[in-house]
Design a protein around this motif. Structure first.
Motif, PDB file in Angstrom:
ATOM      1  N   VAL A 146       0.840  -1.196   0.000  1.00  0.00           N
ATOM      2  CA  VAL A 146       0.000   0.000   0.000  1.00  0.00           C
ATOM      3  C   VAL A 146       0.879   1.251   0.000  1.00  0.00           C
ATOM      4  O   VAL A 146       0.587   2.230  -0.695  1.00  0.00           O
ATOM      5  CB  VAL A 146      -0.970  -0.013   1.205  1.00  0.00           C
ATOM      6  CG1 VAL A 146      -1.632   1.337   1.400  1.00  0.00           C
ATOM      7  CG2 VAL A 146      -2.014  -1.099   1.024  1.00  0.00           C
ATOM      8  N   CYS A 147       1.980   1.219   0.741  1.00  0.00           N
ATOM      9  CA  CYS A 147       2.910   2.349   0.777  1.00  0.00           C
ATOM     10  C   CYS A 147       3.461   2.640  -0.621  1.00  0.00           C
ATOM     11  O   CYS A 147       3.471   3.791  -1.065  1.00  0.00           O
ATOM     12  CB  CYS A 147       4.044   2.044   1.752  1.00  0.00           C
ATOM     13  SG  CYS A 147       5.338   3.306   1.827  1.00  0.00           S
ATOM     14  N   LEU A 148       3.886   1.603  -1.332  1.00  0.00           N
ATOM     15  CA  LEU A 148       4.401   1.794  -2.695  1.00  0.00           C
ATOM     16  C   LEU A 148       3.303   2.274  -3.638  1.00  0.00           C
ATOM     17  O   LEU A 148       3.524   3.162  -4.463  1.00  0.00           O
ATOM     18  CB  LEU A 148       5.016   0.502  -3.226  1.00  0.00           C
ATOM     19  CG  LEU A 148       6.384   0.115  -2.686  1.00  0.00           C
ATOM     20  CD1 LEU A 148       6.810  -1.234  -3.257  1.00  0.00           C
ATOM     21  CD2 LEU A 148       7.421   1.170  -3.003  1.00  0.00           C
ATOM     22  N   GLN A 149       2.113   1.680  -3.524  1.00  0.00           N
ATOM     23  CA  GLN A 149       1.004   2.087  -4.393  1.00  0.00           C
ATOM     24  C   GLN A 149       0.628   3.544  -4.164  1.00  0.00           C
ATOM     25  O   GLN A 149       0.356   4.276  -5.108  1.00  0.00           O
ATOM     26  CB  GLN A 149      -0.204   1.168  -4.171  1.00  0.00           C
ATOM     27  CG  GLN A 149       0.014  -0.222  -4.699  1.00  0.00           C
ATOM     28  CD  GLN A 149      -1.098  -1.182  -4.300  1.00  0.00           C
ATOM     29  OE1 GLN A 149      -1.778  -0.993  -3.302  1.00  0.00           O
ATOM     30  NE2 GLN A 149      -1.251  -2.243  -5.093  1.00  0.00           N
ATOM     31  N   ARG A 150       0.630   3.966  -2.908  1.00  0.00           N
ATOM     32  CA  ARG A 150       0.310   5.355  -2.580  1.00  0.00           C
ATOM     33  C   ARG A 150       1.348   6.291  -3.190  1.00  0.00           C
ATOM     34  O   ARG A 150       1.010   7.324  -3.761  1.00  0.00           O
ATOM     35  CB  ARG A 150       0.243   5.543  -1.065  1.00  0.00           C
ATOM     36  CG  ARG A 150      -0.233   6.924  -0.657  1.00  0.00           C
ATOM     37  CD  ARG A 150      -0.333   7.109   0.871  1.00  0.00           C
ATOM     38  NE  ARG A 150      -0.968   6.002   1.542  1.00  0.00           N
ATOM     39  CZ  ARG A 150      -0.365   5.233   2.474  1.00  0.00           C
ATOM     40  NH1 ARG A 150       0.868   5.474   2.840  1.00  0.00           N
ATOM     41  NH2 ARG A 150      -1.018   4.244   3.041  1.00  0.00           N
ATOM     42  N   ALA A 151       2.621   5.932  -3.059  1.00  0.00           N
ATOM     43  CA  ALA A 151       3.683   6.759  -3.637  1.00  0.00           C
ATOM     44  C   ALA A 151       3.542   6.836  -5.157  1.00  0.00           C
ATOM     45  O   ALA A 151       3.692   7.913  -5.742  1.00  0.00           O
ATOM     46  CB  ALA A 151       5.053   6.197  -3.257  1.00  0.00           C
ATOM     47  N   LEU A 152       3.231   5.722  -5.797  1.00  0.00           N
ATOM     48  CA  LEU A 152       3.049   5.705  -7.248  1.00  0.00           C
ATOM     49  C   LEU A 152       1.878   6.605  -7.649  1.00  0.00           C
ATOM     50  O   LEU A 152       1.995   7.430  -8.556  1.00  0.00           O
ATOM     51  CB  LEU A 152       2.819   4.270  -7.732  1.00  0.00           C
ATOM     52  CG  LEU A 152       2.589   4.090  -9.226  1.00  0.00           C
ATOM     53  CD1 LEU A 152       3.808   4.530 -10.024  1.00  0.00           C
ATOM     54  CD2 LEU A 152       2.252   2.631  -9.528  1.00  0.00           C
ATOM     55  N   LYS A 153       0.770   6.468  -6.946  1.00  0.00           N
ATOM     56  CA  LYS A 153      -0.432   7.248  -7.246  1.00  0.00           C
ATOM     57  C   LYS A 153      -0.205   8.749  -7.050  1.00  0.00           C
ATOM     58  O   LYS A 153      -0.670   9.571  -7.838  1.00  0.00           O
ATOM     59  CB  LYS A 153      -1.585   6.780  -6.358  1.00  0.00           C
ATOM     60  CG  LYS A 153      -2.872   7.529  -6.579  1.00  0.00           C
ATOM     61  CD  LYS A 153      -3.948   7.032  -5.648  1.00  0.00           C
ATOM     62  CE  LYS A 153      -5.209   7.867  -5.794  1.00  0.00           C
ATOM     63  NZ  LYS A 153      -6.225   7.478  -4.820  1.00  0.00           N
ATOM     64  N   ASN A 154       0.541   9.122  -6.002  1.00  0.00           N
ATOM     65  CA  ASN A 154       0.746  10.529  -5.665  1.00  0.00           C
ATOM     66  C   ASN A 154       1.987  11.142  -6.305  1.00  0.00           C
ATOM     67  O   ASN A 154       2.306  12.301  -6.042  1.00  0.00           O
ATOM     68  CB  ASN A 154       0.822  10.704  -4.144  1.00  0.00           C
ATOM     69  CG  ASN A 154      -0.481  10.341  -3.463  1.00  0.00           C
ATOM     70  OD1 ASN A 154      -1.556  10.458  -4.043  1.00  0.00           O
ATOM     71  ND2 ASN A 154      -0.379   9.888  -2.227  1.00  0.00           N
ATOM     72  N   GLY A 155       2.694  10.385  -7.121  1.00  0.00           N
ATOM     73  CA  GLY A 155       3.890  10.902  -7.767  1.00  0.00           C
ATOM     74  C   GLY A 155       5.027  11.175  -6.792  1.00  0.00           C
ATOM     75  O   GLY A 155       5.831  12.073  -7.012  1.00  0.00           O
TER      76      GLY A 155
END
Length: 146
Positions: free
Chosen positions: A74-83
């Motif tokens: 989830v941490c990686l996905q959040r970073a990907l989504k938020n640039g």
């Protein structure tokens, strides 16, 4: 007696030549060994700008990242989504039990970088490797299903 005198210099010269050959061989081995320490991918990893960490995960054989480290994903996905940028370290064992370490990095430019440290895998090239994806739309499945 003259014959014995001649034999000694030859023996001494032979020892001297052997000593030189051994010295050259040892120097070559040391030079080759030192060359292995200069791994450009490892140096690139060690000199990187660190990003915020999504943690570290150690998986056993047949364990899947999705089941064992949902929070880290989830941490990686959040970073990907938020640039945003982020890093995650994943350690998986080989079939023989040697650890392979993978470092996943999402850069501020939107790239996914994967550094792999195989230096402790006795059945591999025992080097670091690097791969990247310039526009990741999803994060590849990470698992140790060997």
């Amino acid at each position: 007696m003259i014959a014995q005198g001649r034999a000694r210099p030859r023996c001494g010269a032979a020892v001297s030549i052997r000593a030189r050959l051994v010295a050259v061989a040892l120097t070559s081995l040391l030079a080759a060994g030192c060359g292995m320490l200069n791994d450009p991918v490892k140096e690139r990893w060690e000199s990187r700008t660190e990003f915020s960490s999504c943690g570290e995960v150690s998986l056993d054989q047949r364990e899947e990242m999705q089941k064992q480290a949902a929070r880290e994903i989830v941490c990686l996905q959040r970073a990907l989504k938020n640039g945003e940028s982020a890093e995650l370290k994943v350690t998986c064992p080989t079939v023989e039990g040697d650890p392979i370490r993978e470092y996943y990095r999402l850069t501020p430019q939107g790239r996914l970088e994967v550094y792999t440290d195989s230096t402790d895998d006795h059945y591999s090239d025992q080097e670091w490797s690097f791969a990247e994806c310039y526009t990741p739309e999803w994060l590849a499945e990470i698992s140790c299903d060997l």
